[in-house]
Design a protein around this motif. Structure first.
Motif, PDB file in Angstrom:
ATOM      1  N   ILE A  32      43.916  40.298  45.877  1.00  0.00           N
ATOM      2  CA  ILE A  32      44.735  39.954  44.867  1.00  0.00           C
ATOM      3  C   ILE A  32      43.923  39.385  43.537  1.00  0.00           C
ATOM      4  N   PHE A  33      42.852  38.625  44.021  1.00  0.00           N
ATOM      5  CA  PHE A  33      41.939  37.824  42.854  1.00  0.00           C
ATOM      6  C   PHE A  33      41.447  39.175  42.186  1.00  0.00           C
ATOM      7  N   LEU A  34      40.829  40.129  42.890  1.00  0.00           N
ATOM      8  CA  LEU A  34      40.201  41.070  42.214  1.00  0.00           C
ATOM      9  C   LEU A  34      41.201  42.006  41.376  1.00  0.00           C
ATOM     10  N   ILE A  35      42.288  42.143  41.634  1.00  0.00           N
ATOM     11  CA  ILE A  35      43.162  42.930  41.012  1.00  0.00           C
ATOM     12  C   ILE A  35      43.625  42.223  39.795  1.00  0.00           C
ATOM     13  N   GLY A  36      43.612  40.813  39.853  1.00  0.00           N
ATOM     14  CA  GLY A  36      43.909  39.780  38.608  1.00  0.00           C
ATOM     15  C   GLY A  36      42.643  40.085  37.712  1.00  0.00           C
ATOM     16  N   ILE A  37      41.500  40.119  38.243  1.00  0.00           N
ATOM     17  CA  ILE A  37      40.470  40.398  37.287  1.00  0.00           C
ATOM     18  C   ILE A  37      40.385  41.663  36.546  1.00  0.00           C
ATOM     19  N   ALA A  38      40.763  42.763  37.604  1.00  0.00           N
ATOM     20  CA  ALA A  38      41.033  44.257  36.650  1.00  0.00           C
ATOM     21  C   ALA A  38      42.147  44.321  36.078  1.00  0.00           C
TER      22      ALA A  38
END
Length: 357
Positions: A32-38
């Motif tokens: 989810i953190f990576l999705i938030g960054i992307a």
């Protein structure tokens, strides 16, 4: 099956004190953190600025209210007032040439001072009486904002926010505003996740359950109530300042009225008291669902060739939105966070639970 283990078992205190005790939870959080960054590269700018950005800032604000209401058990109906204090303090500081990094801290500290006054009320009253006291302070703040031109510009005026600049760089793009909101929400989430496993978090829970019993055990309820209100107000102040600096771009008294306090409290209750992931769900339901329902109603009416007048069209989303809140609380009175926990716990042992007899 989905989590790769049946139940949660700990062999040492290090394992038991981890933030994410199950590897699958840790992997999901990282994903989810990576999705938030992307997100800025995936989501169109309109949806990023209109939905994602306010969702993140209001989630941070809801987590702050959850600290004092969910963890410390102090009912707070004046949360928008401390958000307003932080917003106006930070804007005035920035207008006087203070760098935004320090202006945000000034806004948070000013809100902490004002928010600590609520704690003194909490020493004498609690429950519904405390709620009425905090509500009265909300009305006082509303009056101050509408009758103090030096602070807010007057009852029907607005205060323009200076251009946000962090680390010497002016932020003027939707992507930049999103990353500021995302960073603040992540910081507050990490703080709340760690709070659960500290002595402070356990002391707040003790005060919430029975403050006089906590006092017998040596927990200073006076100190921890003040600390809860001050910390929660700091989060509210910075959130209010960022909301104005990245989303509204100007501050007006109507943005921090009593209706906003009730709305934030509804986010916390629907999401689940004391639930971090529930705050995310609660804000999404209260903040985003009305707009989504409105879009669906308009699309369906156009697709079916139905002639719906403007007044009816304006009330249908509110009716559906209210019904969703009632349905959610009927299904799980402890909120969406508990509902997620029930599903997670079921999947933790599925399909092995089918064979227990």
């Amino acid at each position: 099956m989905f989590y790769g283990l049946s139940g949660v078992h700990h062999a040492n205190y290090v394992s038991d004190s981890r933030i994410f005790k199950v590897p699958a939870d840790r992997n999901l959080a990282a994903f989810i953190f990576l999705i938030g960054i992307a997100a800025p590269f995936i989501i169109p700018s309109l949806y990023l600025n209109s939905y994602m950005l306010p969702w993140l800032i209001w989630t941070a604000a809801a987590l702050g209210l959850n600290l004092v209401t969910g963890w410390a058990g102090q009912l707070h109906l004046g949360y928008a007032a401390v958000m307003a204090v932080g917003a106006y303090s930070a804007i005035h500081a920035a207008r006087f040439g203070v760098p935004w990094e320090f202006a945000l801290i000034i806004g948070g500290l000013t809100s902490s001072v004002i928010g600590s006054l609520f704690a003194f009320a909490a020493l004498r009253v609690k429950g519904l009486y405390l709620a009425l006291t905090t509500l009265a302070m909300q009305f006082v703040m509303d009056w101050v904002l509408t009758h103090s031109p030096a602070i807010s510009g007057g009852s029907h005026a607005s205060l323009q926010s200076p251009t946000l600049a962090l680390l010497g760089q002016e932020i003027t793009t939707d992507t930049g505003f999103y990353y500021v909101a995302f960073g603040w929400c992540v910081l507050v989430t990490i703080f709340m996740l760690n709070l659960k496993r500290t002595g402070l978090g356990r002391a707040l829970v003790a005060v919430r359950e029975k403050d006089f019993a906590a006092a017998i055990l040596g927990v200073n309820s006076f100190y921890y109530k003040i600390l809860a209100f001050a910390t929660s107000s700091f989060i509210a102040g910075v959130s209010g300042a960022l909301l104005v600096a990245t989303f509204f771009f100007l501050a007006a008294p109507e943005q921090f009225s009593v209706n906003v306090s009730i709305q934030v409290l509804a986010m916390v209750i629907v999401g689940g008291l004391g639930s971090i992931i529930g705050s995310y769900f609660g804000v999404a339901l209260i903040l985003l669902v009305p707009g989504i329902v409105n879009g669906l109603v308009v699309t369906l009416s156009d697709g079916l060739g139905m002639q719906i007048n403007v007044e009816t069209l304006a009330h249908i989303p509110n009716a559906v939105y209210g019904a969703l809140i009632v349905i959610v609380l009927l299904i799980e009175p402890l909120g969406l966070g508990k509902l997620y926990g029930n599903i997670r716990d079921y999947l933790m042992v599925w399909p092995f639970d089918q064979f227990k007899k």
